[in-house]
Design a protein around this motif. Structure first.
Motif: not given
Length: 337
Positions: A9-12, A17-26, A54-57, A66-68
């Protein structure tokens, strides 16, 4: 309850860049805590899971879906904010009941009363149900804010520093309460804080985040004992880990590439020595323990000692190392052979 998965997940926000390629499992029923300084991207990650951003990527999956394309109301999550955000003109009962009276998920009044009374009892505010929210203490208002999320029985709870505006004693009390409730309910919680004590005492797993990037994920013990970077090591431990030039204190051969040594309080061995190179500058007496502040040349070292330790200002001491952590010039962990 449900599991959560964030995938690259990436968000600008404009040039930031607020979030940069975040991958996380909970995992389902897990309490995961994101830790980092202000501006690290913690709240943005929560808002993306909630659907408020909404994430940019990247993708967000909740309970295997998928919650998109799901609006926030359709994601079956609740959000506990840093501020209480209670309705001042409503009673505690009506504040707790408010989510159950919304047109999107209206519940019958007998069921509302049952759920509100159950949650109020769980949070130990049943005797306050008739009070206006303005008649509550800070701790009670925060319990109501948490209760308003619990009463919904969602799949996922998102909590954004919900205890940060409370005094130290209330924070300690509510940490214990919140962990107890999470275990009783088997709730899936993504919790955000900058407080290392909240993270260490509450989390099943901790994710350390900086500048939008997830640096390390692990159990509290793993994060504390086996940090992968100096940044992670410095986020945990009280007093903070001592950072010294490698080779300043004798500890055998240095690992290849080691430039910095991190020495936690349990990694230091101090003893009185009239010929020692280090000098005790001052002692902080904290009742159950002392903080000992030592100067070694141009460097300062802080450690803990028992309250009856006979050190005093001006004492010369010898300092030894046991099981220190080593880091290279970029702050990456260097492991001993």
């Amino acid at each position: 309850m449900a599991d959560i998965a964030l995938r690259t997940v990436t968000k600008h926000f404009r040039s930031v860049t607020a979030i940069d390629g975040l991958t996380l499992d909970i995992a389902d029923g897990e309490l995961t805590v994101l830790v980092g300084p202000t501006g690290a991207g913690k709240t943005t990650a929560l808002r993306i899971v909630a659907g408020l951003e909404k994430p940019d990527q990247g993708e967000v999956w909740i309970d295997g879906h998928n919650a998109a394309d799901l609006e926030p109301a359709a994601r079956d999550v609740t959000f506990v904010f840093q501020q209480y955000s209670l309705y001042p003109h409503l009673s505690v009962f009506d504040n707790l009941a408010f989510p159950l009276r919304s047109p999107a998920r209206r519940v019958s009044e007998p069921e509302i009363r049952k759920r509100v009374e159950e949650v109020a009892s769980l949070l130990r505010i049943a005797h306050k149900l008739a009070n206006k929210s303005t008649q509550l203490s800070g701790g009670e208002m925060q319990r109501v804010a948490i209760g308003r999320a619990l009463v919904r029985k969602p799949s996922v709870y998102l909590m954004d520093e919900p205890l940060s505006s409370l005094d130290a004693k209330l924070r300690g009390d509510l940490r214990v309460e919140l962990k107890r409730i999470q275990q009783d309910l088997g709730a899936t919680i993504l919790y955000v804080t900058h407080d290392q004590i909240e993270a260490m005492t509450m989390a099943n797993r901790i994710g350390v985040i900086d500048k939008g990037r997830l640096i390390q994920v692990g159990s509290p013990r793993q994060i504390y004992e086996d940090p992968v970077t100096l940044y992670v090591a410095q986020r945990f431990g009280q007093p903070q880990i001592n950072v010294l030039p490698a080779g300043l204190l004798p500890n055998g051969a240095l690992p290849v590439g080691a430039v910095t040594v991190g020495a936690r309080t349990e990694h230091l061995d101090l003893r009185k020595d009239g010929g020692g190179e280090a000098v005790v500058e001052w002692v902080e007496h904290l009742g159950d323990q002392n903080h000992l502040h030592v100067r070694l040349g141009a460097h300062r070292i802080t450690t803990l000692t028992p309250p009856d330790t006979p050190f005093k200002s001006g004492d010369r001491v010898a300092v030894g190392l046991t099981k220190p952590l080593y880091f290279d010039a970029q702050g990456l962990r260097v492991r001993s052979a």
